[in-house]
Design a protein around this motif. Structure first.
Motif, PDB file in Angstrom:
ATOM      1  N   CYS A  56     -59.416  -9.180  37.083  1.00  0.00           N
ATOM      2  CA  CYS A  56     -57.960  -9.271  37.061  1.00  0.00           C
ATOM      3  C   CYS A  56     -57.410  -7.926  36.594  1.00  0.00           C
ATOM      4  CB  CYS A  56     -57.521 -10.403  36.133  1.00  0.00           C
ATOM      5  SG  CYS A  56     -55.725 -10.663  36.101  1.00  0.00           S
ATOM      6  N   PHE A  57     -56.757  -7.206  37.485  1.00  0.00           N
ATOM      7  CA  PHE A  57     -56.228  -5.885  37.166  1.00  0.00           C
ATOM      8  C   PHE A  57     -54.876  -6.051  36.491  1.00  0.00           C
ATOM      9  CE2 PHE A  57     -53.803  -2.036  38.362  1.00  0.00           C
ATOM     10  CZ  PHE A  57     -54.615  -1.093  37.756  1.00  0.00           C
ATOM     11  N   GLN A  58     -54.810  -5.702  35.203  1.00  0.00           N
ATOM     12  CA  GLN A  58     -53.591  -5.837  34.416  1.00  0.00           C
ATOM     13  C   GLN A  58     -52.682  -4.642  34.692  1.00  0.00           C
ATOM     14  OE1 GLN A  58     -53.387  -8.672  32.272  1.00  0.00           O
ATOM     15  NE2 GLN A  58     -55.256  -9.235  33.354  1.00  0.00           N
ATOM     16  N   ARG A  59     -51.423  -4.892  34.955  1.00  0.00           N
ATOM     17  CA  ARG A  59     -50.539  -3.816  35.374  1.00  0.00           C
ATOM     18  C   ARG A  59     -49.143  -3.961  34.798  1.00  0.00           C
ATOM     19  NH1 ARG A  59     -47.724  -5.720  40.097  1.00  0.00           N
ATOM     20  NH2 ARG A  59     -47.635  -3.686  41.077  1.00  0.00           N
ATOM     21  N   SER A  60     -48.436  -2.833  34.727  1.00  0.00           N
ATOM     22  CA  SER A  60     -47.013  -2.816  34.445  1.00  0.00           C
ATOM     23  C   SER A  60     -46.276  -2.787  35.777  1.00  0.00           C
ATOM     24  CB  SER A  60     -46.652  -1.593  33.600  1.00  0.00           C
ATOM     25  OG  SER A  60     -47.343  -1.608  32.363  1.00  0.00           O
ATOM     26  N   GLY A  61     -44.999  -3.044  35.762  1.00  0.00           N
ATOM     27  CA  GLY A  61     -44.259  -3.142  37.008  1.00  0.00           C
ATOM     28  C   GLY A  61     -44.460  -1.956  37.930  1.00  0.00           C
ATOM     29  N   GLY A  62     -44.872  -2.235  39.153  1.00  0.00           N
ATOM     30  CA  GLY A  62     -44.997  -1.197  40.160  1.00  0.00           C
ATOM     31  C   GLY A  62     -46.313  -0.470  40.207  1.00  0.00           C
ATOM     32  N   SER A  71     -47.330  -2.856  47.791  1.00  0.00           N
ATOM     33  CA  SER A  71     -46.750  -2.647  46.471  1.00  0.00           C
ATOM     34  C   SER A  71     -46.078  -3.923  46.001  1.00  0.00           C
ATOM     35  CB  SER A  71     -45.755  -1.491  46.498  1.00  0.00           C
ATOM     36  OG  SER A  71     -44.683  -1.786  47.392  1.00  0.00           O
ATOM     37  N   ASP A  72     -45.878  -3.996  44.716  1.00  0.00           N
ATOM     38  CA  ASP A  72     -45.191  -5.119  44.083  1.00  0.00           C
ATOM     39  C   ASP A  72     -44.493  -4.550  42.855  1.00  0.00           C
ATOM     40  OD1 ASP A  72     -44.330  -7.372  42.762  1.00  0.00           O
ATOM     41  OD2 ASP A  72     -46.223  -8.443  42.881  1.00  0.00           O
ATOM     42  N   SER A  73     -43.156  -4.609  42.844  1.00  0.00           N
ATOM     43  CA  SER A  73     -42.397  -4.000  41.757  1.00  0.00           C
ATOM     44  C   SER A  73     -42.412  -4.838  40.479  1.00  0.00           C
ATOM     45  CB  SER A  73     -40.939  -3.774  42.193  1.00  0.00           C
ATOM     46  OG  SER A  73     -40.335  -5.017  42.535  1.00  0.00           O
ATOM     47  N   SER A  74     -42.942  -6.068  40.564  1.00  0.00           N
ATOM     48  CA  SER A  74     -43.004  -6.925  39.382  1.00  0.00           C
ATOM     49  C   SER A  74     -44.214  -6.564  38.528  1.00  0.00           C
ATOM     50  CB  SER A  74     -43.101  -8.396  39.798  1.00  0.00           C
ATOM     51  OG  SER A  74     -44.394  -8.670  40.300  1.00  0.00           O
ATOM     52  N   SER A  75     -44.443  -7.327  37.467  1.00  0.00           N
ATOM     53  CA  SER A  75     -45.608  -7.117  36.598  1.00  0.00           C
ATOM     54  C   SER A  75     -46.718  -8.099  36.908  1.00  0.00           C
ATOM     55  CB  SER A  75     -45.190  -7.242  35.122  1.00  0.00           C
ATOM     56  OG  SER A  75     -44.284  -6.226  34.763  1.00  0.00           O
ATOM     57  N   ASN A  76     -46.717  -8.684  38.106  1.00  0.00           N
ATOM     58  CA  ASN A  76     -47.798  -9.598  38.471  1.00  0.00           C
ATOM     59  C   ASN A  76     -49.131  -8.865  38.486  1.00  0.00           C
ATOM     60  OD1 ASN A  76     -46.206 -11.954  38.899  1.00  0.00           O
ATOM     61  ND2 ASN A  76     -45.535 -11.129  40.871  1.00  0.00           N
ATOM     62  N   ASP A  77     -50.192  -9.571  38.128  1.00  0.00           N
ATOM     63  CA  ASP A  77     -51.537  -8.998  38.081  1.00  0.00           C
ATOM     64  C   ASP A  77     -52.362  -9.563  39.229  1.00  0.00           C
ATOM     65  OD1 ASP A  77     -50.782  -7.747  35.657  1.00  0.00           O
ATOM     66  OD2 ASP A  77     -51.281  -9.577  34.558  1.00  0.00           O
ATOM     67  N   TYR A  78     -53.255  -8.728  39.765  1.00  0.00           N
ATOM     68  CA  TYR A  78     -53.987  -9.100  40.970  1.00  0.00           C
ATOM     69  C   TYR A  78     -55.502  -8.908  40.779  1.00  0.00           C
ATOM     70  CZ  TYR A  78     -49.497  -9.188  43.373  1.00  0.00           C
ATOM     71  OH  TYR A  78     -48.208  -9.494  43.759  1.00  0.00           O
ATOM     72  N   CYS A  79     -56.243  -9.725  41.508  1.00  0.00           N
ATOM     73  CA  CYS A  79     -57.704  -9.625  41.477  1.00  0.00           C
ATOM     74  C   CYS A  79     -58.160  -8.517  42.427  1.00  0.00           C
ATOM     75  CB  CYS A  79     -58.340 -10.957  41.897  1.00  0.00           C
ATOM     76  SG  CYS A  79     -57.971 -12.334  40.778  1.00  0.00           S
ATOM     77  N   THR A  80     -59.081  -7.707  41.954  1.00  0.00           N
ATOM     78  CA  THR A  80     -59.574  -6.603  42.774  1.00  0.00           C
ATOM     79  C   THR A  80     -60.990  -6.242  42.343  1.00  0.00           C
ATOM     80  OG1 THR A  80     -59.075  -4.360  43.564  1.00  0.00           O
ATOM     81  CG2 THR A  80     -58.671  -4.816  41.230  1.00  0.00           C
ATOM     82  N   LEU A  81     -61.589  -5.303  43.061  1.00  0.00           N
ATOM     83  CA  LEU A  81     -62.906  -4.820  42.673  1.00  0.00           C
ATOM     84  C   LEU A  81     -62.784  -3.977  41.410  1.00  0.00           C
ATOM     85  CD1 LEU A  81     -64.289  -3.670  46.147  1.00  0.00           C
ATOM     86  CD2 LEU A  81     -65.020  -5.663  44.843  1.00  0.00           C
ATOM     87  N   PRO A  82     -63.631  -4.197  40.442  1.00  0.00           N
ATOM     88  CA  PRO A  82     -63.557  -3.400  39.219  1.00  0.00           C
ATOM     89  C   PRO A  82     -64.133  -2.005  39.440  1.00  0.00           C
ATOM     90  CG  PRO A  82     -65.356  -4.965  39.070  1.00  0.00           C
ATOM     91  CD  PRO A  82     -64.663  -5.247  40.366  1.00  0.00           C
ATOM     92  N   ALA A  83     -63.427  -0.993  38.974  1.00  0.00           N
ATOM     93  CA  ALA A  83     -63.889   0.391  39.056  1.00  0.00           C
ATOM     94  C   ALA A  83     -64.217   0.891  37.657  1.00  0.00           C
ATOM     95  CB  ALA A  83     -62.817   1.281  39.683  1.00  0.00           C
ATOM     96  N   LEU A  84     -65.250   1.717  37.549  1.00  0.00           N
ATOM     97  CA  LEU A  84     -65.615   2.291  36.258  1.00  0.00           C
ATOM     98  C   LEU A  84     -64.448   3.109  35.714  1.00  0.00           C
ATOM     99  CD1 LEU A  84     -69.299   3.419  36.919  1.00  0.00           C
ATOM    100  CD2 LEU A  84     -68.505   1.402  35.678  1.00  0.00           C
ATOM    101  N   ASN A  85     -64.182   2.941  34.426  1.00  0.00           N
ATOM    102  CA  ASN A  85     -63.014   3.570  33.823  1.00  0.00           C
ATOM    103  C   ASN A  85     -63.381   4.046  32.425  1.00  0.00           C
ATOM    104  OD1 ASN A  85     -60.449   4.385  33.149  1.00  0.00           O
ATOM    105  ND2 ASN A  85     -59.580   2.320  33.027  1.00  0.00           N
ATOM    106  N   ASP A  86     -63.310   5.344  32.205  1.00  0.00           N
ATOM    107  CA  ASP A  86     -63.627   5.924  30.897  1.00  0.00           C
ATOM    108  C   ASP A  86     -62.364   5.935  30.030  1.00  0.00           C
ATOM    109  OD1 ASP A  86     -66.103   6.421  32.000  1.00  0.00           O
ATOM    110  OD2 ASP A  86     -65.630   8.507  32.506  1.00  0.00           O
TER     111      ASP A  86
END
Length: 207
Positions: A56-62, A71-86
């Motif tokens: 579940c990719f947590q996001r702020s609006g846009g 795109s989605d200008s709301s703060s809805n969160d979407y399922c996606t492939l996880p990418a490595l993130n330092d």
């Protein structure tokens, strides 16, 4: 009509540097408070709301969603492939989310995730990308082992072989309650020679 969309209650958005591509699936808002969302579907609140292998990719609006088009200008969160993130080293316990690093132990990961230790650029299970050499990342814990399933049992309490093949004189049925699984009878195998074997009848393990 489409249900009204209200901001997700999820906090601490995790932003990925990977940009969306026109060849990726389009963002698809389905509902709030649901589960089993597929790729680029939402609004999810936690990784468990997504199908296996997705996060579940947590996001702020846009915020763009990695590996998803549109795109989605709301703060809805979407399922996606996880990418490595330092996100840094030596952060407090419970700081690292799925596919984030550099963790040092399971305690560094959120929500019972597991810190995957690796050498160099070894692939990180369930995460996309190379990350940083020798960095360790939080991943989903391995599934619990499947429970044992009994497919055949015989306590020989009938006093007969019940279809078992006697391999020789060193394999015998004995009447001794001290050795029996329950009741009276037990199977005695005396040593590891060819005459100390017992073979069952054919057992179907396909079902």
């Amino acid at each position: 009509s489409e249900p009204s969309r209200s901001p997700s209650s999820s906090a601490s958005p995790s932003k990925s540097p990977i940009a969306a591509s026109p060849t990726n699936p389009a963002l698809k808002w389905i509902s709030q408070g649901g589960s089993n969302y597929g790729m680029c579907e939402g609004d999810c609140d936690s990784h468990s709301d997504c199908q296996p292998g997705l996060m579940c990719f947590q996001r702020s609006g846009g915020d763009p969603v990695p590996f998803c088009d549109g795109s989605d200008s709301s703060s809805n969160d979407y399922c996606t492939l996880p990418a490595l993130n330092d996100i840094g080293n030596n952060l407090p316990s419970g700081s690292y989310d799925l596919c984030q690093g550099d963790c040092d132990s399971d305690a560094d990961c959120k929500n019972n995730l597991h810190c995957f230790k690796r050498d160099g650029f070894a692939p990180v299970p369930g995460c996309d990308g190379l990350g940083t050499s020798n960095y360790d990342y939080c991943i989903l814990p391995p599934p619990p082992p499947a429970p044992w399933q009994e497919i055949f049992f015989d306590d020989f309490e009938s006093g007969t072989w019940n279809g078992w093949s006697d391999g020789g004189d060193d394999a015998t049925l004995i009447s001794n309650a001290n050795n029996a699984h329950s009741g009276t009878y037990a199977l005695r195998i005396q040593d590891d020679t060819a005459s100390s074997t017992v073979t069952s009848s054919e057992i179907d393990t396909t079902s």
